[in-house]
Structure formats: structure tokens, C-alpha cells
Design a protein around this motif. Structure first.
Motif, PDB file in Angstrom:
ATOM      1  N   PRO A   6      67.634  32.444  28.576  1.00 28.87           N
ATOM      2  CA  PRO A   6      68.617  33.520  28.691  1.00 28.87           C
ATOM      3  C   PRO A   6      68.058  34.830  28.160  1.00 28.87           C
ATOM      4  CG  PRO A   6      69.234  31.985  26.949  1.00 28.87           C
ATOM      5  CD  PRO A   6      68.031  31.418  27.633  1.00 28.87           C
ATOM      6  N   PRO A   7      68.358  35.941  28.821  1.00 22.86           N
ATOM      7  CA  PRO A   7      67.894  37.238  28.339  1.00 22.86           C
ATOM      8  C   PRO A   7      68.636  37.597  27.042  1.00 22.86           C
ATOM      9  CG  PRO A   7      69.403  37.523  30.174  1.00 22.86           C
ATOM     10  CD  PRO A   7      69.165  36.049  30.019  1.00 22.86           C
ATOM     11  N   ARG A   8      68.133  38.571  26.345  1.00 26.46           N
ATOM     12  CA  ARG A   8      68.762  39.048  25.108  1.00 26.46           C
ATOM     13  C   ARG A   8      70.201  39.448  25.406  1.00 26.46           C
ATOM     14  NH1 ARG A   8      66.943  40.131  20.338  1.00 26.46           N
ATOM     15  NH2 ARG A   8      67.671  41.891  19.140  1.00 26.46           N
ATOM     16  N   GLU A   9      71.122  39.040  24.536  1.00 27.15           N
ATOM     17  CA  GLU A   9      72.532  39.355  24.744  1.00 27.15           C
ATOM     18  C   GLU A   9      72.744  40.856  24.742  1.00 27.15           C
ATOM     19  OE1 GLU A   9      75.587  37.504  22.427  1.00 27.15           O
ATOM     20  OE2 GLU A   9      74.440  35.651  22.301  1.00 27.15           O
ATOM     21  N   GLN A  10      73.647  41.299  25.604  1.00 29.67           N
ATOM     22  CA  GLN A  10      73.970  42.715  25.654  1.00 29.67           C
ATOM     23  C   GLN A  10      74.727  43.100  24.387  1.00 29.67           C
ATOM     24  OE1 GLN A  10      76.686  44.110  28.749  1.00 29.67           O
ATOM     25  NE2 GLN A  10      75.278  45.795  29.118  1.00 29.67           N
TER      26      GLN A  10
ATOM     27  N   ASP B 192      66.214  43.203  10.150  1.00 30.00           N
ATOM     28  CA  ASP B 192      64.915  42.789  10.644  1.00 30.00           C
ATOM     29  C   ASP B 192      64.338  43.899  11.535  1.00 30.00           C
ATOM     30  OD1 ASP B 192      62.752  41.575  11.834  1.00 30.00           O
ATOM     31  OD2 ASP B 192      63.894  39.946  12.728  1.00 30.00           O
ATOM     32  N   PRO B 193      63.197  44.500  11.169  1.00 28.88           N
ATOM     33  CA  PRO B 193      62.629  45.571  11.984  1.00 28.88           C
ATOM     34  C   PRO B 193      62.347  45.155  13.426  1.00 28.88           C
ATOM     35  CG  PRO B 193      61.507  45.464   9.879  1.00 28.88           C
ATOM     36  CD  PRO B 193      62.416  44.265   9.961  1.00 28.88           C
ATOM     37  N   GLU B 194      61.961  43.895  13.631  1.00 36.14           N
ATOM     38  CA  GLU B 194      61.686  43.440  14.992  1.00 36.14           C
ATOM     39  C   GLU B 194      62.978  43.342  15.803  1.00 36.14           C
ATOM     40  OE1 GLU B 194      59.461  42.267  18.348  1.00 36.14           O
ATOM     41  OE2 GLU B 194      59.071  43.485  16.582  1.00 36.14           O
ATOM     42  N   GLU B 195      64.042  42.858  15.182  1.00 37.90           N
ATOM     43  CA  GLU B 195      65.330  42.819  15.868  1.00 37.90           C
ATOM     44  C   GLU B 195      65.797  44.233  16.198  1.00 37.90           C
ATOM     45  OE1 GLU B 195      69.858  41.079  15.264  1.00 37.90           O
ATOM     46  OE2 GLU B 195      68.571  41.301  13.518  1.00 37.90           O
ATOM     47  N   PHE B 196      65.624  45.145  15.259  1.00 38.00           N
ATOM     48  CA  PHE B 196      65.968  46.550  15.457  1.00 38.00           C
ATOM     49  C   PHE B 196      65.195  47.117  16.648  1.00 38.00           C
ATOM     50  CE2 PHE B 196      64.862  50.991  14.060  1.00 38.00           C
ATOM     51  CZ  PHE B 196      66.094  51.565  14.296  1.00 38.00           C
ATOM     52  N   ARG B 197      63.883  46.878  16.689  1.00 38.73           N
ATOM     53  CA  ARG B 197      63.047  47.365  17.790  1.00 38.73           C
ATOM     54  C   ARG B 197      63.509  46.781  19.120  1.00 38.73           C
ATOM     55  NH1 ARG B 197      58.570  46.167  20.868  1.00 38.73           N
ATOM     56  NH2 ARG B 197      58.524  44.040  20.094  1.00 38.73           N
ATOM     57  N   LEU B 198      63.792  45.476  19.140  1.00 39.16           N
ATOM     58  CA  LEU B 198      64.240  44.834  20.380  1.00 39.16           C
ATOM     59  C   LEU B 198      65.598  45.363  20.826  1.00 39.16           C
ATOM     60  CD1 LEU B 198      63.060  41.173  19.735  1.00 39.16           C
ATOM     61  CD2 LEU B 198      62.061  42.855  21.313  1.00 39.16           C
ATOM     62  N   ASP B 199      66.493  45.666  19.875  1.00 36.26           N
ATOM     63  CA  ASP B 199      67.789  46.265  20.237  1.00 36.26           C
ATOM     64  C   ASP B 199      67.581  47.636  20.876  1.00 36.26           C
ATOM     65  OD1 ASP B 199      69.252  44.081  19.398  1.00 36.26           O
ATOM     66  OD2 ASP B 199      69.841  44.971  17.484  1.00 36.26           O
TER      67      ASP B 199
END
Length: 193
Positions: free
Chosen positions: A25-29, A179-186
Motif C-alpha cells: 500500500p502507498p503511504r497514507e494520505q 522522526d526526520p525521515e517521516e517528516f521528509r516523507l510527509d
């Protein structure tokens, strides 16, 4: 002849892997919270900057002050780390905005020096100040508590808001432990929405 036989044998495996990868599944909107509160403040270059100036870009808004010895020296380097990982998207598709909660001490020049000390790329990262009443208004509308302490420091909520290219507030991170990676992905997910 051998390569054809090997390719023929591997084809079902490759197709199965593509099918599995396609089923992830793609990243949730991210949810749509509300239209982001506008602002009109002065940048580190002495230029008036409005939130509307960033329309068409994903914007991350943080609240800092340059004399902070607590959390701001953690948050700003994390933002700088993410800035470096965004590459050319910072400035062209994504913008960072850091708004001071200490406008009496944080002049445009002081904010410029602060940004330089943390390696900010001013092409995509603005440090903003304004009158005390303008800053109080912006912090209130973003849900940030800020109060000057007796020692001159400013106690404030550490809140980072992400705004989509249409000016809609989509997510808020409380504190610097996100989480910086979560932030970047958002940020990237909103850029590609």
C-alpha cells in the motif's frame, strides 16, 4: 541460448516480485485539518513574506528563537538535516519557514546569522520576524503558546506544521522528537499529491 533459458526461467519470479511490490500500500494520505493561517512577516533579508507567497509549494512552519538553549538548537539542526536530504526540491517545491517567538531580540540580521550558523539554504528556508503583536497573532492562530520568562528566555510550544501546496494545514508535529525521515516523507508525499 543459455541467457534465453535463464531469462525464461527467471521471468515468472520477476513478475511475481513486481506483483508483490505493486501490492504494497502507498503511504497514507495526510488528513486535511483546515486552511493554514496566513501571515505577513519580515524575512532575514528584510523582505515582507506572506504564506500566500509559497502557494504551489509544500511549506513546513516552525517556531524558534535565536537565544534558545533548550530545544531550538535540536530542532533547527534536524530541519537542516532534512533540508540537505531534499536536494533541489527545497526552494522549488518545498519551503521551510522558521518564525521567531522573540521579535524584540531577533532582528532580520540576527535571524540571518542564526540561519547561517545552522547551514540554512536561504533559497528555500526563510527566517521571519515582525512586531510583537504580529508574532503574538501568528503564534495564537497556529496554536503555539509563547511567553517571555523572567530570565529573558521564551517558553514556547515546539510545533512544526506542514501545509500543502493549496494552503491547507495537513499535519502538525509536537516537539522535536518527531522522526526526520517521516517528516521528509510527509513533505514528499504532499509534493506528489
Amino acid at each position: 541460448m543459455r541467457s534465453t533459458a535463464v531469462l525464461g526461467t527467471l521471468a515468472p519470479v520477476v513478475l511475481a516480485l513486481w506483483a508483490i511490490a505493486g501490492s504494497i500500500p502507498p503511504r497514507e494520505q495526510l488528513p486535511k485539518i483546515a486552511p493554514a493561517p496566513d501571515f505577513a512577516l519580515t524575512s532575514q533579508d528584510g523582505v515582507l513574506v506572506k504564506l500566500a507567497d509559497f502557494r504551489g509549494k509544500v511549506v513546513a512552519v516552525t517556531f524558534i528563537f535565536t537565544k534558545c538553549t533548550d530545544t531550538c538548537p535540536v530542532l533547527t539542526p534536524m530541519m537542516s538535516f532534512v533540508q540537505d536530504r531534499l536536494g533541489a526540491d527545497l526552494g522549488s517545491k518545498i519551503a521551510f519557514v522558521s518564525i521567531t517567538v522573540d521579535p524584540e531580540r531577533d532582528s532580520p540580521q540576527v535571524l540571518r546569522e542564526y540561519g547561517e550558523a545552522f547551514g540554512a539554504n536561504f533559497v528555500g528556508w526563510s527566517f521571519l520576524t515582525g512586531s510583537p503583536s504580529d508574532i503574538r497573532d501568528v503564534t495564537r492562530r497556529y496554536g503555539v503558546f509563547a511567553a517571555k520568562a523572567d530570565n529573558g528566555n521564551v517558553d514556547h510550544t515546539f510545533l512544526t506544521s506542514i501545509i500543502d501546496p493549496r494552503g491547507i494545514l495537513r499535519v502538525q508535529y509536537l516537539g522535536v522528537r518527531f522522526d526526520p525521515e517521516e517528516f521528509r516523507l510527509d513533505l514528499l508525499s504532499l509534493m506528489n499529491e
